[in-house]
Scaffold this motif. Structure first.
Motif, short mmCIF file in Angstrom:
data_model
loop_
_atom_site.label_atom_id
_atom_site.label_comp_id
_atom_site.label_asym_id
_atom_site.label_seq_id
_atom_site.Cartn_x
_atom_site.Cartn_y
_atom_site.Cartn_z
N THR A 333 -35.48 -28.36 -7.90
CA THR A 333 -35.94 -28.30 -6.52
C THR A 333 -35.94 -29.69 -5.89
OG1 THR A 333 -37.71 -27.43 -5.10
CG2 THR A 333 -38.41 -28.66 -7.03
N PHE A 346 -42.67 -29.12 -1.81
CA PHE A 346 -41.37 -28.44 -1.75
C PHE A 346 -40.63 -28.74 -0.45
CE2 PHE A 346 -39.16 -24.73 0.02
CZ PHE A 346 -38.15 -24.55 -0.92
N LYS A 398 -40.40 -24.25 -8.37
CA LYS A 398 -40.02 -24.97 -7.16
C LYS A 398 -41.23 -25.54 -6.41
CE LYS A 398 -35.53 -22.79 -6.47
NZ LYS A 398 -34.75 -24.04 -6.57
N ILE A 564 -33.67 -21.30 -0.01
CA ILE A 564 -33.35 -21.37 -1.44
C ILE A 564 -32.08 -20.56 -1.65
CG2 ILE A 564 -35.73 -21.68 -2.25
CD1 ILE A 564 -35.77 -18.69 -2.96
#
Length: 565
Positions: A333, A346, A398, A564
């Motif tokens: 990530t 994130f 993540k 993602i």
């Protein structure tokens, strides 16, 4: 007497014939070895001899724009350098210029079309390449063909950048930038935003600051407001949408005329101290860093003043970096690193494996900061046989979802309003903002205060008429649908579900029980396949959702928004 003079002349000529040609090197200070024809995408090897200490090497395209620039040291009278041509580079006669001032050598070589046979070698429309490494970089969903800006008249100097670090300053020549912007606006971009491309071939790790004329960019916006400036070095790429810049307001805040304002975009690989700090803090949360961290900043400067541009609203600005080795997408990530707290958060990112085995990472956020790539594997003891195990582990790895403890996730617990707000804020990569959480039942010391404040600022949530938020109340499915619909808007994605609510809700026998204020949002979430019915023909709008159900919805939302893979 005449015979004696003749003998002297003969002796002189004989002596001269024994003197090496290099004794007259002042007139030929640089000699470049021949270069054979090179195909598009091929390597160009430049070598030669010189009496200078170092030589400046420039390679010019047929239109005299610069395709390669470097300074090569001369060792024992020899120098060498090399670079890789772009796969879509112009064919024709190129010129190598090497030397200093008026002591230069030149050499021509030909670039030929790459072979179209087989399966490799071609570069898709819209792809641009890193200056030195030939790694394809482009906004992944774009069909526009980038227009390369002529950089042959750029001024390059070494100064202190806007972030206070020593850097190479690349001042883009105004006329060339204006020409490229005009060309990009006029061509067929296949429905996508026009893109112009500026690259600088820096030694890896060297900070580069691009200086662009605010007046030239502002003029381009009037005709093509969605134009993107792609700025690229060998460390990373920044896709700058001109729509995020309020040129008039910036000039006014600086007390300067627009012609006196410079937009400065800095791409800086992290220094050794910062990278070591990131690696240490990553280990502290059981993750490991991949590659080097990188920082992007935008500053407007003029009239002796400067202001950093760092809030882009609902516009997610794309950046690209390349990892030399492939990575496991499910356990990798991109994160924002906060040097004040040492914490990570994130950042939306999509990973794409390239033909040479490297990994291109396109990540986006509505602000600038320091970014790193982390590898993480996270699971919990109470999900080993749970139906949502894979999605929980994916988003936990993540850094989007957390357990109730380090080892427990409590997947079947009902999720609260504050918990779901926190999940949405993390999934969108938003910065925490406790000051915006102005509710009677939310204290600044509460763990969720920053997330609730960020959700309010992004218009994801509302409070109640009594100025409360009710953070610990469970959340219903229709309430979740409303927050998800608002998150889709916050991610910059347009929706037409408002006109299709009847069709989307038609399969549900209980559609009449969906509150009027939630029907459009439920339709949008169902249309996007983020929320499904509890059965094929029932939605159960007032039912509460579990933590596991919320994670599954969140994963679908992030995939729908291309946050993602």
């Amino acid at each position: 007497m005449k015979l004696r003079q003749l003998n002297i002349m003969v002796v002189i000529m004989l002596c001269l014939s024994l003197v090496p040609v290099t004794a007259f090197a002042n007139s030929v200070a640089v000699s470049i070895n021949a270069i054979g024809s090179v195909a598009q995408g091929g390597n160009v090897d430049i070598s030669g001899t010189s009496a200078l200490d170092e030589v400046i090497i420039k390679v010019l395209r047929p239109d005299n724009s610069v395709v390669f620039y470097t300074i090569a040291p001369v060792s024992e009278g020899k120098f060498s350098s090399s670079f890789t041509l772009a796969g879509r580079e112009t064919t024709g006669t190129y010129k190598v210029v090497a030397g200093q001032a008026d002591q230069v050598g030149t050499l021509n070589f030909n670039v030929t079309a790459a072979s179209t046979g087989g399966t490799g070698g071609s570069v898709p429309i819209g792809t641009i390449e890193t200056p030195g490494a030939g790694k394809p970089i482009t906004p992944p969903t774009s069909n526009a063909s980038p227009v390369t800006v002529d950089t042959s008249k750029n001024v390059v100097s070494s100064e202190t950048a806007s972030n206070g670090r020593a850097a190479t300053i690349v001042k883009q020549e105004d006329a060339a930038l204006a020409d490229a912007l005009a060309k990009a606006a006029k061509q067929d971009n296949h429905g996508d935003a026009p893109i112009v491309f500026i690259a600088y071939d820096n030694p890896a790790g060297e900070t580069v600051q691009f200086n662009l004329s605010s007046a030239v960019l502002a003029a381009a916006v009037t005709g093509a407001p969605n134009t993107i400036i792609s700025l690229q070095t060998n460390d990373g790429e920044y896709s700058l949408p001109l729509s995020i810049i309020d040129f008039a307001a910036i000039a006014q805040s600086l007390g300067a005329a627009s012609t006196g304002v410079s937009i400065q975009v800095t791409i800086a690989a992290a220094g050794a101290d910062l990278d070591a700090e990131i690696k240490k803090n990553a280990l502290g949360i059981s993750t490991s860093q991949l590659g080097k961290a990188i920082e992007f900043t935008i500053t407007a400067a003029g009239n002796g003043k400067s202001v950093e541009l760092n809030q882009f609203g609902s516009v997610y600005v794309e950046r690209n970096v390349v990892l030399a080795a492939p990575a496991d997408v499910a356990h990798t990530t991109v994160v924002l690193y906060d040097p004040l707290t040492g914490k990570f958060s994130f950042v939306p990112a999509v990973f794409e494996k390239q033909a040479d085995g490297s990994m291109k990472i396109t990540f986006k956020r509505n602000g600038n900061s320091i970014y790193a790539v982390l590898s993480s594997t996270k699971s919990f003891n109470d999900i080993s046989k749970h139906w949502a195990k894979a999605d929980i582990e994916l988003l936990a790895s993540k850094l989007v979802v957390n357990g109730v403890t380090d080892s427990s996730f409590a997947p079947n617990n009902q999720i609260t309003r504050s918990e779901f707000a926190a999940l949405l804020v993390r999934s969108l990569g938003l910065s925490l903002d406790a000051a915006s959480a102005d509710f009677t039942d939310v204290k600044s010391s509460d763990w969720f205060a920053g997330a609730v404040g960020a959700a309010v600022k992004a218009k994801l949530v509302d409070g109640f008429s009594d100025k409360s938020f009710k953070p610990n109340d469970t959340i219903t499915r229709e309430q979740m649908a409303v927050m998800i619909a608002r998150a889709i808007t916050a991610a910059g994605i347009a929706s037409n579900a408002a006109g299709e609510s009847n069709d989307s809700l038609a399969p549900f026998n209980d559609k009449a029980s969906i509150s009027g204020w939630a029907q459009t949002a439920v339709a949008q979430a169902v249309e996007a396949k983020i929320i499904t019915g509890m059965t094929e023909d029932t939605f159960f709008p007032s039912a509460n959702a579990t933590r596991a159900q919320a994670v599954v919805m969140l994963k679908r939302l992030m995939q729908y928004a291309h946050f993602i893979n």
